[in-house]
Write a protein that holds these residues in place. Structure first.
Motif, PDB file in Angstrom:
ATOM      1  N   GLY A  53       0.805  -1.213   0.000  1.00 37.91           N
ATOM      2  CA  GLY A  53       0.000   0.000   0.000  1.00 37.91           C
ATOM      3  C   GLY A  53       0.837   1.262   0.000  1.00 37.91           C
ATOM      4  N   GLY A  54       2.037   1.175   0.559  1.00 39.04           N
ATOM      5  CA  GLY A  54       2.928   2.319   0.598  1.00 39.04           C
ATOM      6  C   GLY A  54       3.743   2.496  -0.657  1.00 39.04           C
ATOM      7  N   GLY A  55       3.593   1.551  -1.584  1.00 44.87           N
ATOM      8  CA  GLY A  55       4.294   1.666  -2.853  1.00 44.87           C
ATOM      9  C   GLY A  55       5.603   0.912  -2.946  1.00 44.87           C
ATOM     10  N   THR A  56       5.969   0.204  -1.905  1.00 44.29           N
ATOM     11  CA  THR A  56       7.198  -0.595  -1.961  1.00 44.29           C
ATOM     12  C   THR A  56       6.989  -1.779  -2.903  1.00 44.29           C
ATOM     13  OG1 THR A  56       7.770   0.008   0.295  1.00 44.29           O
ATOM     14  CG2 THR A  56       8.828  -1.952  -0.627  1.00 44.29           C
ATOM     15  N   THR A  57       7.961  -2.024  -3.754  1.00 40.02           N
ATOM     16  CA  THR A  57       7.847  -3.097  -4.728  1.00 40.02           C
ATOM     17  C   THR A  57       8.956  -4.127  -4.551  1.00 40.02           C
ATOM     18  OG1 THR A  57       9.162  -1.841  -6.329  1.00 40.02           O
ATOM     19  CG2 THR A  57       6.767  -1.593  -6.439  1.00 40.02           C
ATOM     20  N   ASN A  58       8.659  -5.309  -5.029  1.00 41.05           N
ATOM     21  CA  ASN A  58       9.642  -6.381  -5.015  1.00 41.05           C
ATOM     22  C   ASN A  58       9.402  -7.255  -6.243  1.00 41.05           C
ATOM     23  OD1 ASN A  58      11.818  -7.822  -3.952  1.00 41.05           O
ATOM     24  ND2 ASN A  58      10.460  -9.295  -2.959  1.00 41.05           N
ATOM     25  N   TYR A  59      10.503  -7.712  -6.846  1.00 45.53           N
ATOM     26  CA  TYR A  59      10.401  -8.472  -8.089  1.00 45.53           C
ATOM     27  C   TYR A  59      11.201  -9.771  -8.010  1.00 45.53           C
ATOM     28  CZ  TYR A  59       8.796  -4.059 -10.117  1.00 45.53           C
ATOM     29  OH  TYR A  59       8.096  -2.912 -10.407  1.00 45.53           O
ATOM     30  N   ALA A  60      10.731 -10.748  -8.750  1.00 47.87           N
ATOM     31  CA  ALA A  60      11.532 -11.946  -8.945  1.00 47.87           C
ATOM     32  C   ALA A  60      12.776 -11.559  -9.744  1.00 47.87           C
ATOM     33  CB  ALA A  60      10.735 -12.997  -9.698  1.00 47.87           C
ATOM     34  N   ASP A  61      13.879 -12.217  -9.456  1.00 49.53           N
ATOM     35  CA  ASP A  61      15.127 -11.896 -10.160  1.00 49.53           C
ATOM     36  C   ASP A  61      14.969 -12.042 -11.671  1.00 49.53           C
ATOM     37  OD1 ASP A  61      17.363 -13.290  -7.627  1.00 49.53           O
ATOM     38  OD2 ASP A  61      16.432 -11.316  -7.806  1.00 49.53           O
ATOM     39  N   SER A  62      14.164 -12.997 -12.084  1.00 52.68           N
ATOM     40  CA  SER A  62      14.027 -13.300 -13.507  1.00 52.68           C
ATOM     41  C   SER A  62      13.327 -12.194 -14.294  1.00 52.68           C
ATOM     42  CB  SER A  62      13.271 -14.613 -13.689  1.00 52.68           C
ATOM     43  OG  SER A  62      11.991 -14.535 -13.098  1.00 52.68           O
ATOM     44  N   VAL A  63      12.647 -11.286 -13.607  1.00 51.47           N
ATOM     45  CA  VAL A  63      11.901 -10.237 -14.317  1.00 51.47           C
ATOM     46  C   VAL A  63      12.415  -8.834 -14.015  1.00 51.47           C
ATOM     47  CG1 VAL A  63       9.859 -11.718 -14.304  1.00 51.47           C
ATOM     48  CG2 VAL A  63      10.080  -9.891 -12.594  1.00 51.47           C
ATOM     49  N   LYS A  64      13.361  -8.723 -13.105  1.00 54.82           N
ATOM     50  CA  LYS A  64      13.889  -7.403 -12.755  1.00 54.82           C
ATOM     51  C   LYS A  64      14.441  -6.700 -13.994  1.00 54.82           C
ATOM     52  CE  LYS A  64      15.084  -8.163  -7.899  1.00 54.82           C
ATOM     53  NZ  LYS A  64      16.182  -8.348  -6.921  1.00 54.82           N
ATOM     54  N   GLY A  65      14.088  -5.431 -14.116  1.00 52.40           N
ATOM     55  CA  GLY A  65      14.536  -4.656 -15.264  1.00 52.40           C
ATOM     56  C   GLY A  65      13.653  -4.782 -16.480  1.00 52.40           C
ATOM     57  N   ARG A  66      12.745  -5.757 -16.458  1.00 55.76           N
ATOM     58  CA  ARG A  66      11.847  -5.958 -17.608  1.00 55.76           C
ATOM     59  C   ARG A  66      10.380  -5.707 -17.248  1.00 55.76           C
ATOM     60  NH1 ARG A  66      11.247 -10.867 -19.770  1.00 55.76           N
ATOM     61  NH2 ARG A  66      11.735 -12.015 -17.846  1.00 55.76           N
ATOM     62  N   PHE A  67       9.997  -6.063 -16.039  1.00 57.84           N
ATOM     63  CA  PHE A  67       8.607  -5.915 -15.601  1.00 57.84           C
ATOM     64  C   PHE A  67       8.504  -4.783 -14.585  1.00 57.84           C
ATOM     65  CE2 PHE A  67       7.085 -10.605 -16.229  1.00 57.84           C
ATOM     66  CZ  PHE A  67       7.573 -10.575 -17.518  1.00 57.84           C
ATOM     67  N   THR A  68       7.364  -4.106 -14.598  1.00 59.64           N
ATOM     68  CA  THR A  68       7.102  -3.053 -13.627  1.00 59.64           C
ATOM     69  C   THR A  68       5.696  -3.206 -13.081  1.00 59.64           C
ATOM     70  OG1 THR A  68       8.553  -1.517 -14.815  1.00 59.64           O
ATOM     71  CG2 THR A  68       7.020  -0.575 -13.221  1.00 59.64           C
ATOM     72  N   ILE A  69       5.584  -3.256 -11.766  1.00 58.73           N
ATOM     73  CA  ILE A  69       4.277  -3.311 -11.125  1.00 58.73           C
ATOM     74  C   ILE A  69       3.922  -1.921 -10.634  1.00 58.73           C
ATOM     75  CG2 ILE A  69       5.200  -3.941  -8.843  1.00 58.73           C
ATOM     76  CD1 ILE A  69       2.696  -5.726  -8.485  1.00 58.73           C
ATOM     77  N   SER A  70       2.648  -1.575 -10.772  1.00 57.50           N
ATOM     78  CA  SER A  70       2.182  -0.275 -10.304  1.00 57.50           C
ATOM     79  C   SER A  70       0.732  -0.407  -9.868  1.00 57.50           C
ATOM     80  CB  SER A  70       2.321   0.773 -11.408  1.00 57.50           C
ATOM     81  OG  SER A  70       1.538   0.431 -12.527  1.00 57.50           O
ATOM     82  N   ARG A  71       0.256   0.602  -9.159  1.00 56.67           N
ATOM     83  CA  ARG A  71      -1.139   0.559  -8.727  1.00 56.67           C
ATOM     84  C   ARG A  71      -1.761   1.929  -8.852  1.00 56.67           C
ATOM     85  NH1 ARG A  71      -1.077  -1.653  -2.783  1.00 56.67           N
ATOM     86  NH2 ARG A  71      -3.289  -1.182  -2.885  1.00 56.67           N
ATOM     87  N   ASP A  72      -3.048   1.925  -9.158  1.00 53.50           N
ATOM     88  CA  ASP A  72      -3.848   3.138  -9.217  1.00 53.50           C
ATOM     89  C   ASP A  72      -4.883   3.003  -8.111  1.00 53.50           C
ATOM     90  OD1 ASP A  72      -5.752   5.119  -9.733  1.00 53.50           O
ATOM     91  OD2 ASP A  72      -5.422   5.038 -11.875  1.00 53.50           O
ATOM     92  N   ASN A  73      -4.630   3.658  -6.993  1.00 60.17           N
ATOM     93  CA  ASN A  73      -5.515   3.496  -5.838  1.00 60.17           C
ATOM     94  C   ASN A  73      -6.914   4.031  -6.117  1.00 60.17           C
ATOM     95  OD1 ASN A  73      -3.565   2.260  -4.218  1.00 60.17           O
ATOM     96  ND2 ASN A  73      -2.750   4.228  -3.557  1.00 60.17           N
ATOM     97  N   ALA A  74      -7.011   5.053  -6.944  1.00 60.11           N
ATOM     98  CA  ALA A  74      -8.323   5.618  -7.252  1.00 60.11           C
ATOM     99  C   ALA A  74      -9.189   4.621  -8.020  1.00 60.11           C
ATOM    100  CB  ALA A  74      -8.159   6.901  -8.053  1.00 60.11           C
ATOM    101  N   LYS A  75      -8.533   3.778  -8.806  1.00 63.78           N
ATOM    102  CA  LYS A  75      -9.264   2.783  -9.598  1.00 63.78           C
ATOM    103  C   LYS A  75      -9.212   1.391  -8.975  1.00 63.78           C
ATOM    104  CE  LYS A  75      -8.491   5.104 -14.032  1.00 63.78           C
ATOM    105  NZ  LYS A  75      -7.939   4.953 -15.412  1.00 63.78           N
ATOM    106  N   ASN A  76      -8.533   1.272  -7.829  1.00 62.41           N
ATOM    107  CA  ASN A  76      -8.381  -0.036  -7.183  1.00 62.41           C
ATOM    108  C   ASN A  76      -7.843  -1.072  -8.163  1.00 62.41           C
ATOM    109  OD1 ASN A  76      -9.474   0.944  -4.725  1.00 62.41           O
ATOM    110  ND2 ASN A  76     -11.539   0.646  -5.521  1.00 62.41           N
ATOM    111  N   THR A  77      -6.868  -0.662  -8.909  1.00 61.36           N
ATOM    112  CA  THR A  77      -6.321  -1.509  -9.969  1.00 61.36           C
ATOM    113  C   THR A  77      -4.803  -1.600  -9.853  1.00 61.36           C
ATOM    114  OG1 THR A  77      -8.141  -0.946 -11.451  1.00 61.36           O
ATOM    115  CG2 THR A  77      -6.146  -1.825 -12.470  1.00 61.36           C
ATOM    116  N   VAL A  78      -4.310  -2.791 -10.096  1.00 56.42           N
ATOM    117  CA  VAL A  78      -2.875  -3.031 -10.127  1.00 56.42           C
ATOM    118  C   VAL A  78      -2.493  -3.449 -11.543  1.00 56.42           C
ATOM    119  CG1 VAL A  78      -1.012  -4.503  -9.295  1.00 56.42           C
ATOM    120  CG2 VAL A  78      -2.716  -3.671  -7.717  1.00 56.42           C
ATOM    121  N   TYR A  79      -1.350  -2.974 -11.970  1.00 52.22           N
ATOM    122  CA  TYR A  79      -0.887  -3.253 -13.326  1.00 52.22           C
ATOM    123  C   TYR A  79       0.452  -3.983 -13.290  1.00 52.22           C
ATOM    124  CZ  TYR A  79      -4.246   0.472 -14.281  1.00 52.22           C
ATOM    125  OH  TYR A  79      -5.381   1.234 -14.345  1.00 52.22           O
ATOM    126  N   LEU A  80       0.694  -4.754 -14.332  1.00 48.24           N
ATOM    127  CA  LEU A  80       2.008  -5.353 -14.527  1.00 48.24           C
ATOM    128  C   LEU A  80       2.413  -5.080 -15.966  1.00 48.24           C
ATOM    129  CD1 LEU A  80       4.269  -7.056 -13.200  1.00 48.24           C
ATOM    130  CD2 LEU A  80       3.232  -9.052 -14.309  1.00 48.24           C
TER     131      LEU A  80
END
Length: 115
Positions: A53-80
């Protein structure tokens, strides 16, 4: 109860991009983290990325640098956002919402990366 609805999966060539979305509804006020997992036949489900909820992210090593997770709290939606996709990224991707004592899963969306 929480409902998670994923979208955005599909077929893409290696090197291409896709963006997955997960819309959450229901009793979502106590969610402390949301994430994406993936699973291939015969293998355990594995964490791809997670965001608190605070925006801290963590990634699997295999996707670091290629994938980005984000969230839009107003839309209650998470993106990859998935870039530079590889055939080994082929899997069913599941959205996950974590509460203190339990968690919810989406129905999954298939991502297929061709050579």
């Amino acid at each position: 109860q929480v409902q998670l609805v994923e979208s955005g999966g599909g077929l893409v060539q290696a090197g291409g991009s896709l963006r997955l979305s997960c819309a959450a509804s229901g009793s979502i006020f106590s969610i402390y983290a949301m994430g994406w997992y993936r699973q291939t036949p015969g293998k355990q489900r594995e964490l791809v990325a997670i965001i608190t909820g605070g925006g801290t992210t963590n990634y699997a090593d295999s996707v670091k640098g290629r994938f980005t997770i984000s969230r839009d709290n107003a839309k209650n939606t998470v993106y990859l956002q998935m870039n530079s996709l590889k055939p080994e990224d082929t899997a069913v991707y599941y959205c996950n919402a974590k509460f203190v004592k339990f968690e919810y899963w989406g129905q999954g969306t298939l991502v297929t990366v061709s050579e």
